[in-house]
Design an enzyme around this catalytic site. Structure first.
Site, short mmCIF file in Angstrom:
data_model
loop_
_atom_site.label_atom_id
_atom_site.label_comp_id
_atom_site.label_asym_id
_atom_site.label_seq_id
_atom_site.Cartn_x
_atom_site.Cartn_y
_atom_site.Cartn_z
N HIS A 99 32.16 9.89 -29.53
CA HIS A 99 33.02 8.73 -29.74
C HIS A 99 32.17 7.67 -30.42
O HIS A 99 31.14 7.24 -29.89
CB HIS A 99 33.58 8.19 -28.42
N CYS A 100 32.59 7.23 -31.61
CA CYS A 100 31.82 6.27 -32.38
C CYS A 100 32.36 4.86 -32.15
O CYS A 100 33.48 4.55 -32.57
CB CYS A 100 31.87 6.61 -33.87
N PRO A 101 31.59 3.98 -31.51
CA PRO A 101 32.08 2.62 -31.26
C PRO A 101 32.22 1.79 -32.53
O PRO A 101 33.01 0.85 -32.57
CB PRO A 101 31.00 2.03 -30.34
N ASN B 151 35.52 2.74 -33.65
CA ASN B 151 36.47 2.77 -32.53
C ASN B 151 37.35 4.01 -32.58
O ASN B 151 38.56 3.95 -32.43
CB ASN B 151 37.34 1.51 -32.53
N ASN B 152 36.70 5.16 -32.81
CA ASN B 152 37.46 6.40 -32.90
C ASN B 152 36.56 7.57 -32.53
O ASN B 152 35.33 7.47 -32.60
CB ASN B 152 37.99 6.59 -34.33
#
Length: 281
Positions: free
Chosen positions: A131-133, A136-137
């Site tokens: 999950h890539c902050p 946000n996805n």
């Protein structure tokens, strides 16, 4: 409900910071380098402006796509025993310690190979990477290529700004227009630091790409435990095979943020394995 909303607000802070950084770097670079060179009748200013616009445009396009793209839900046919692909789904590589199929207790579903549950998004994703902050996805089976292109063009853009700014610095008259001089120095420092950070990050993901690892698999399995057989990377089918499984079969289309040449791997539920899995001895 109030507590849930409070938990969700911080998720958007990294993406807001990323957008702010992109705007700041692009505006300050254009003002302090190419436009100044154009004013000085230096033809290189136009070339720099065009090159930056192309790189920045590709980065922004990939950024928007990776934000709104879906990493991949487990398809409905995966649970249908009468479907055409039902037999394929049963040829699982990853099982629990007792040999049973992996099951997500939160989503109440069986999980295909390489699928994982994201606690941030609250659902399972196919071939989940992480999950890539910053976008946000979740990054997974259907948007990994877009993510790779995003970080690649981000590195190319920041490196370009850093190098051109360094070339421009000796020509700057520091006794005149102090505001612009401070901006150009700050830009060099920011893009230099970003380039260094992105170089390490991109190199790590290129390693994962060429060895057919996801971030989760690399962190959880590589070199872990005493049972070496359990932790062998069965999905590594050679550099060419690994890259084409993620980027598509046509190398000419790799630089473009589309997945039209993507090799179908049973819609992300079944993956090719190497001889270590077929013939473990």
């Amino acid at each position: 409900k109030k507590n849930k909303n409070k938990m969700k607000i911080p998720r958007y802070l990294p993406i807001i910071f990323t957008i702010f950084l992109m705007i700041y770097v692009s505006v300050t670079f254009i003002i302090t380098v190419p436009l100044e060179m154009i004013k000085e009748k230096n033809k290189a200013g136009v070339d720099y402006l065009i090159a930056f616009s192309v790189l920045f445009g590709l980065m922004i396009f990939c950024f928007i796509r990776v934000i709104f793209s879906d990493a991949g839900e487990i398809p409905e046919w995966f649970y249908d025993p009468n479907s055409f692909n039902a037999k394929l789904k049963r040829k699982v590589v990853e099982t629990k310690s007792d040999g049973s199929e992996r099951y997500c207790s939160k989503c109440k579903v069986l999980k295909p190979d390489r699928a994982h549950h994201c606690r941030v998004c609250g659902r399972c994703y196919l071939k989940m990477d992480h999950h890539c902050p910053w976008v946000n996805n979740c990054i997974g089976y259907f948007n990994y290529k877009i993510f790779i292109l995003f970080i690649t063009y981000s590195l190319a853009t920041t490196l370009f700004v850093f190098v051109i700014t360094l070339i421009r610095l000796p020509m700057v008259n520091f006794s005149k227009d102090l505001g612009k001089n401070v901006l150009i120095i700050l830009n060099a420092m920011i893009t230099g630091a970003l380039s260094l950070a992105l170089l390490g990050f991109v190199s790590f993901h290129y390693f994962l790409l060429t060895h057919n690892y996801t971030t989760i698999e690399f962190l959880e399995k590589r070199g872990c435990g005493t049972n070496q057989k359990q932790h062998l990377n069965y999905y590594d089918i050679g550099t060419w095979g690994n890259v084409t499984r993620a980027m598509g079969s046509n190398p000419i289309l790799w630089p473009f943020p589309f997945t039209i040449s993507m090799i179908d791997q049973c819609q992300g539920t079944s993956f090719d394995v190497n001889d270590l899995y077929i013939n473990p001895d």
